[in-house]
Design a protein around this motif. Structure first.
Motif, PDB file in Angstrom:
ATOM      1  N   LEU A  10       0.171 -42.128  29.066  1.00 55.41           N
ATOM      2  CA  LEU A  10       0.053 -41.177  27.952  1.00 55.41           C
ATOM      3  C   LEU A  10       0.296 -41.842  26.606  1.00 55.41           C
ATOM      4  O   LEU A  10      -0.280 -41.444  25.593  1.00 55.41           O
ATOM      5  CB  LEU A  10       1.058 -40.033  28.127  1.00 55.41           C
ATOM      6  CG  LEU A  10       1.048 -39.311  29.459  1.00 55.41           C
ATOM      7  CD1 LEU A  10       2.192 -38.303  29.508  1.00 55.41           C
ATOM      8  CD2 LEU A  10      -0.287 -38.639  29.703  1.00 55.41           C
ATOM      9  N   ALA A  11       1.181 -42.834  26.598  1.00 56.70           N
ATOM     10  CA  ALA A  11       1.543 -43.545  25.368  1.00 56.70           C
ATOM     11  C   ALA A  11       2.072 -44.913  25.764  1.00 56.70           C
ATOM     12  O   ALA A  11       2.662 -45.074  26.838  1.00 56.70           O
ATOM     13  CB  ALA A  11       2.589 -42.774  24.581  1.00 56.70           C
ATOM     14  N   GLU A  12       1.853 -45.878  24.868  1.00 51.23           N
ATOM     15  CA  GLU A  12       2.347 -47.232  25.126  1.00 51.23           C
ATOM     16  C   GLU A  12       2.677 -47.890  23.794  1.00 51.23           C
ATOM     17  O   GLU A  12       1.855 -47.875  22.872  1.00 51.23           O
ATOM     18  CB  GLU A  12       1.284 -48.031  25.869  1.00 51.23           C
ATOM     19  CG  GLU A  12       1.721 -49.391  26.308  1.00 51.23           C
ATOM     20  CD  GLU A  12       0.709 -50.069  27.225  1.00 51.23           C
ATOM     21  OE1 GLU A  12       1.039 -51.150  27.729  1.00 51.23           O
ATOM     22  OE2 GLU A  12      -0.398 -49.531  27.432  1.00 51.23           O
ATOM     23  N   SER A  13       3.906 -48.441  23.702  1.00 53.36           N
ATOM     24  CA  SER A  13       4.320 -49.046  22.435  1.00 53.36           C
ATOM     25  C   SER A  13       5.499 -49.995  22.638  1.00 53.36           C
ATOM     26  O   SER A  13       6.355 -49.754  23.492  1.00 53.36           O
ATOM     27  CB  SER A  13       4.731 -47.970  21.431  1.00 53.36           C
ATOM     28  OG  SER A  13       5.174 -48.556  20.229  1.00 53.36           O
ATOM     29  N   SER A  29       0.461 -44.606  19.067  1.00 56.58           N
ATOM     30  CA  SER A  29       0.518 -45.101  20.442  1.00 56.58           C
ATOM     31  C   SER A  29       0.068 -44.062  21.475  1.00 56.58           C
ATOM     32  O   SER A  29      -0.050 -44.371  22.657  1.00 56.58           O
ATOM     33  CB  SER A  29       1.942 -45.553  20.777  1.00 56.58           C
ATOM     34  OG  SER A  29       2.821 -44.449  20.894  1.00 56.58           O
ATOM     35  N   LEU A  30      -0.175 -42.830  21.034  1.00 58.80           N
ATOM     36  CA  LEU A  30      -0.529 -41.751  21.961  1.00 58.80           C
ATOM     37  C   LEU A  30      -1.995 -41.808  22.356  1.00 58.80           C
ATOM     38  O   LEU A  30      -2.854 -42.087  21.520  1.00 58.80           O
ATOM     39  CB  LEU A  30      -0.258 -40.385  21.323  1.00 58.80           C
ATOM     40  CG  LEU A  30       1.147 -40.116  20.806  1.00 58.80           C
ATOM     41  CD1 LEU A  30       1.208 -38.715  20.217  1.00 58.80           C
ATOM     42  CD2 LEU A  30       2.176 -40.296  21.883  1.00 58.80           C
ATOM     43  N   ARG A  31      -2.272 -41.496  23.603  1.00 56.69           N
ATOM     44  CA  ARG A  31      -3.646 -41.311  24.061  1.00 56.69           C
ATOM     45  C   ARG A  31      -3.927 -39.808  23.940  1.00 56.69           C
ATOM     46  O   ARG A  31      -3.649 -39.024  24.841  1.00 56.69           O
ATOM     47  CB  ARG A  31      -3.806 -41.838  25.473  1.00 56.69           C
ATOM     48  CG  ARG A  31      -3.577 -43.343  25.484  1.00 56.69           C
ATOM     49  CD  ARG A  31      -3.973 -43.995  26.751  1.00 56.69           C
ATOM     50  NE  ARG A  31      -3.828 -45.440  26.612  1.00 56.69           N
ATOM     51  CZ  ARG A  31      -3.705 -46.268  27.629  1.00 56.69           C
ATOM     52  NH1 ARG A  31      -3.717 -45.799  28.866  1.00 56.69           N
ATOM     53  NH2 ARG A  31      -3.576 -47.557  27.413  1.00 56.69           N
ATOM     54  N   ARG A  32      -4.433 -39.462  22.786  1.00 57.10           N
ATOM     55  CA  ARG A  32      -4.526 -38.062  22.346  1.00 57.10           C
ATOM     56  C   ARG A  32      -5.312 -37.150  23.277  1.00 57.10           C
ATOM     57  O   ARG A  32      -5.113 -35.937  23.261  1.00 57.10           O
ATOM     58  CB  ARG A  32      -5.141 -37.989  20.946  1.00 57.10           C
ATOM     59  CG  ARG A  32      -4.288 -38.631  19.869  1.00 57.10           C
ATOM     60  CD  ARG A  32      -3.273 -37.663  19.360  1.00 57.10           C
ATOM     61  NE  ARG A  32      -2.423 -38.303  18.353  1.00 57.10           N
ATOM     62  CZ  ARG A  32      -1.374 -37.734  17.845  1.00 57.10           C
ATOM     63  NH1 ARG A  32      -1.030 -36.525  18.231  1.00 57.10           N
ATOM     64  NH2 ARG A  32      -0.641 -38.356  16.950  1.00 57.10           N
TER      65      ARG A  32
END
Length: 93
Positions: A10-13, A29-32
């Motif tokens: 869902l998000a990566e940072s 970083s969000l996969r909207r």
């Protein structure tokens, strides 16, 4: 850090902010495509009003599984717009 639910990232940072043992992910970083607005809000005495997202992945919905403080109080200004997760969303390095 990665936030994963139902087999999808869902998000990566590498630049999360940790507050009260929660990793807050920066907005970029969000996969909207997995985030849907929710009408839910809650109030924290020192952070302010939180807004929520439902997470939708592969036909399944995890209601209010992500939250953010769009306009936090000054004590939490460092997490403005950042998103944190719960309700079974795995946050791992």
């Amino acid at each position: 850090m990665k936030a994963i639910w139902n087999g999808e990232v869902l998000a990566e940072s590498d630049e999360t902010v940790v507050v009260e043992n929660n990793h807050y992910f920066p907005p970029a970083s969000l996969r909207r495509q997995f985030f849907k607005d929710s009408a839910t809000t809650t109030v924290c005495s020192w952070k302010g009003t939180a807004s929520y997202y439902d997470i939708e992945v592969n036909g399944k919905t995890n209601k209010d599984a992500a939250w953010l403080y769009p306009a936090p109080k000054s004590a939490a200004a460092n997490i403005a717009g950042h998103v944190a997760f719960w309700k079974g969303v795995e946050v791992e390095a």
